[in-house]
Motif scaffolding. Structure first.
Motif, PDB file in Angstrom:
ATOM      1  N   ASN B  10       0.873  -1.166   0.000  1.00 20.25           N
ATOM      2  CA  ASN B  10       0.000   0.000   0.000  1.00 20.25           C
ATOM      3  C   ASN B  10       0.913   1.219   0.000  1.00 20.25           C
ATOM      4  O   ASN B  10       1.443   1.596   1.033  1.00 20.25           O
ATOM      5  N   GLY B  98      -3.245   0.797  -3.506  1.00 17.33           N
ATOM      6  CA  GLY B  98      -3.539   2.136  -3.012  1.00 17.33           C
ATOM      7  C   GLY B  98      -3.208   3.223  -4.004  1.00 17.33           C
ATOM      8  O   GLY B  98      -3.181   4.394  -3.664  1.00 17.33           O
ATOM      9  N   ASN B 226      -3.644   8.713   0.673  1.00 20.07           N
ATOM     10  CA  ASN B 226      -2.429   7.977   0.998  1.00 20.07           C
ATOM     11  C   ASN B 226      -1.234   8.913   1.125  1.00 20.07           C
ATOM     12  O   ASN B 226      -0.161   8.477   1.506  1.00 20.07           O
TER      13      ASN B 226
END
Lengths: 459, 250
Positions: B10, B98, B226
């Motif tokens: 991620n 992500g 993110n």
């Protein structure tokens, strides 16, 4: 209602078919002029597709501008058809009869024009076909049905299909009429299009049922089309001025306002150009203006409701956007023009009966409404993007380029061009509806005056 | 360590505003890594410049106590990205790592995603990109040159991510933290930009994400970015002054 002349069927046929059988002198030069404008417009579109969207005034963050405004505008105009031919038909408003076809025609042609805008506005228009007709099954990529840009073509093509069918069903008896009055290739064309119309009772029954069914089936479209167009904007959470829950009804009522006004403009033109004084009469304008006062006032309510929501929420970015939209140059000037042309001047005029039955005044006031309604869409779409945004210090006002204005002018020339072309081959006022209304009326004596009364419409 | 697998990471970034000096090295590195066309004066004047990462300057405080601040803005790789659901052709979507992916081949250029982006980090190619002859050989062969009429945005240097994971895979080992760097984080002289795998709890970026100074931009939109930021530490200010409003903790 005013007194009216008793029109016999021979007279009706003769006058209403003058566009096809006895072409007016102005027709050819006007169509030629419009044809040149249409060609210039298509050249401009060609240049834009060839060179890229750099030729527009769009920037970052104003990614949508004049084209999307004009798209929403033409979809709004198209609401005329469904309002006049479906809602007024189902509510049995007798005065709708002479304008049904012209309104439906305006719907079809304005939708065809509206469709151009999002298509040519894309960066790679030649690839758009992929998401409208998803042919690329082999790679398992299907269009994203969560996107309002998928809902748009679905809603609009449904509306276009419905309107075209409606237009055609109502045209069949008149096509039969034309077939019987023409010779040569025209006769052959009308023979094919008339689908063997003989005018026997069974055919009339089928035609009437078809018309009523289509009206009823198209009623949901009345709500859906512009709601879906409004969701193009309303579902975006991060743009103040776009993200609003009242957009769907607000856009629908605004669309009716601009669409019915466009019908008024068109009726005045039809009355002047083809000299249909006996058929398109002041009482029709009067009825439309009274309808418009109600629609416009409801629409104004929504306009202010939207502002009240912003003030009520006390959300700083939203308030900043509204302040910019109403008080900051150049939006403040546009906002004032919008308010005056969209509501204050026309509705103020329509309150007087002398204005409502004055065709010239109705013509100009209805044009004002559509200037205002175009500005309304512009004032929603562009300030939302050109506003001051956090973390972006390149905000700026968007200035449409000359090419964009040219394409805007093209869209008007194109719709008029198509309408005139249609009028050369098909009657703009439905003959059979006109005759039917004659048959259904009877004279009632009120005092000394003989007033026509409607017995009934359809069982 | 286990073998590196595709799709198991991620990717995320933490930007330490306290360390940012506004030197624009990240902007330049991104420009040459990702084949971004030259931003000429005309492009800036027409507000059409493309820069996947940019350093915005803003002013803080009231006169005479005014401070210039810098904040690097790049695609925040939101988990709840407003740009993704509106694309009619899935040209932008979220992958399992992500990343907010932009597929150039699918893009038709509706620019709807760009309207949805609250950070305005999506860029449209208004013209066909051109480079002077002297720069032709500088183009990165790993990165597609975008034609006109499509959107582009920060990809977290996906070409570097792919190469890094592939290399680790080939050598039958896991990904070492810091092994994969985006062009901007590599170029940052003060290490204000930290890139890494958020699934790896020991990575530098994971630790910084749990820092007290960590916050997200525009938290009211619930975008689940993110890319997060570390708040500026102002030695002249008392610690209470930037606790509640300025920093939103996770």
């Amino acid at each position: 209602m005013q007194q009216r002349r008793d029109l016999n069927q021979v007279h009706t046929n003769k006058v209403l078919l003058n566009g096809q059988l006895n072409v007016p002198k102005w027709w050819a030069p006007t169509v030629a002029l419009l044809g040149i404008m249409v060609l210039i417009g298509f050249t401009a579109i060609g240049i834009m597709v060839n060179k890229g969207l750099g030729v527009t005034g769009l920037s970052r963050p104003v990614y949508w501008g004049l084209f999307i405004t004009t798209f929403v505008f033409w979809v709004g105009i198209s609401h005329a058809g469904i309002m006049i031919s479906a809602i007024l038909r189902l509510t049995q408003a007798e005065w709708r009869r002479p304008v049904t076809r012209a309104a439906e025609l305006l719907t079809v042609f304005s939708l065809l024009t509206a469709l151009f805008f999002p298509l040519m506005h894309a960066g790679r228009p030649w690839r758009i076909i992929y998401y409208i007709i998803p042919y690329d099954f082999s790679r398992g990529i299907y269009p994203n049905i969560r996107s309002p840009l998928i809902w748009d073509p679905v809603a609009i093509s449904t509306y276009l299909t419905g309107s075209t069918l409606f237009l055609y069903v109502a045209l069949i008896p008149d096509l039969g009429n034309l077939r019987d009055r023409t010779t040569g290739w025209k006769n052959a064309l009308y023979t094919i299009l008339a689908l063997g119309w003989r005018g026997n009772p069974r055919q009339w029954q089928m035609q009437t049922i078809g018309g009523i069914l289509l009206s009823a089936l198209m009623l949901p479209i009345f709500v859906s089309v512009h709601s879906i167009v409004s969701w193009d904007f309303a579902i975006i959470p991060s743009v103040e001025g776009w993200h609003s829950t009242i957009f769907a009804p607000y856009f629908v009522i605004g669309a009716v306002h601009s669409g019915v006004s466009a019908v008024v403009t068109m009726m005045a033109l039809m009355r002047w150009l083809w000299k249909w004084d006996d058929f398109i009469r002041p009482e029709h304008f009067d009825a439309l203006a009274r309808l418009l006062i109600v629609v416009a006032t409801a629409w104004l309510g929504f306009t202010f409701l939207e502002l009240i929501f912003a003030v009520y929420g006390l959300d700083a970015p939203e308030l900043a956007l509204r302040e910019m939209q109403i008080f900051h140059w150049p939006w403040n000037l546009l906002f004032i023009i919008f308010l005056f042309t969209g509501y204050i001047i026309p509705v103020g005029m329509w309150l007087f009966k002398s204005v409502r039955s004055n065709i010239a005044l109705m013509f100009w006031s209805s044009i004002l409404v559509n200037i205002g309604m175009w500005l309304e869409r512009y004032l929603i779409i562009v300030p939302g993007l050109a506003r001051k945004q956090p973390f972006v210090f390149t905000w700026e006002a968007y200035r449409p380029s000359g090419l964009e204005w040219l394409i805007l002018v093209w869209s008007f020339a194109w719709v008029t061009f198509l309408m005139l072309l249609f009028s050369r081959f098909f009657p703009l006022v439905p003959l059979f509806e006109q005759k039917e209304s004659q048959v259904f009326t009877d004279d009632v004596k009120i005092g000394r005056a003989k007033v026509p009364a409607i017995i009934r419409e359809i069982d | 360590m286990t073998t590196a697998e595709f799709g198991k990471q991620n990717w995320g970034m933490v930007v330490d505003i306290d360390k940012c000096t506004g030197c624009q090295a990240c902007v330049l590195a991104c420009q040459s890594e990702n084949n971004i066309p030259l931003n000429t004066q005309n492009r800036f004047e027409r507000a059409r410049a493309i820069s996947w990462i940019r350093v915005e300057r803003y002013w803080e405080g009231d006169f005479p106590d005014v401070h210039a601040r810098f904040i690097p803005i790049l695609c925040q790789q939101c988990e709840n990205a407003p740009c993704e659901p509106v694309c009619p052709v899935y040209a932008t979507y979220h992958n399992s790592e992500g990343l907010n992916i932009q597929v150039y081949n699918r893009c038709v250029g509706t620019r709807y995603c760009a309207n949805g982006c609250p950070f305005t980090v999506r860029f449209f190619n208004y013209w066909e990109p051109v480079w002077p002859d002297s720069l032709r050989n500088h183009l990165n062969p790993d990165v597609t040159v975008r034609s006109r009429g499509i959107m582009e945005k920060c990809s977290f240097c996906i070409q570097r991510i792919r190469r890094g994971v592939r290399t680790a895979n080939k050598e039958n080992r896991g990904i070492v933290d810091g092994e994969i760097q985006t062009a901007c984080s590599q170029a940052c002289p003060t290490s204000a930009l930290v890139f890494g795998d958020l699934n790896d709890k020991e990575s530098k970026v994971s630790k910084l994400k749990n820092d007290d100074r960590n916050y997200k931009l525009l938290p009211h939109l619930n975008l689940e970015q993110n890319v997060t930021y570390l708040a500026k530490v102002d030695p002249e200010k008392k610690i209470e002054s930037h606790s509640e409003e300025a920093i939103s903790h996770e």
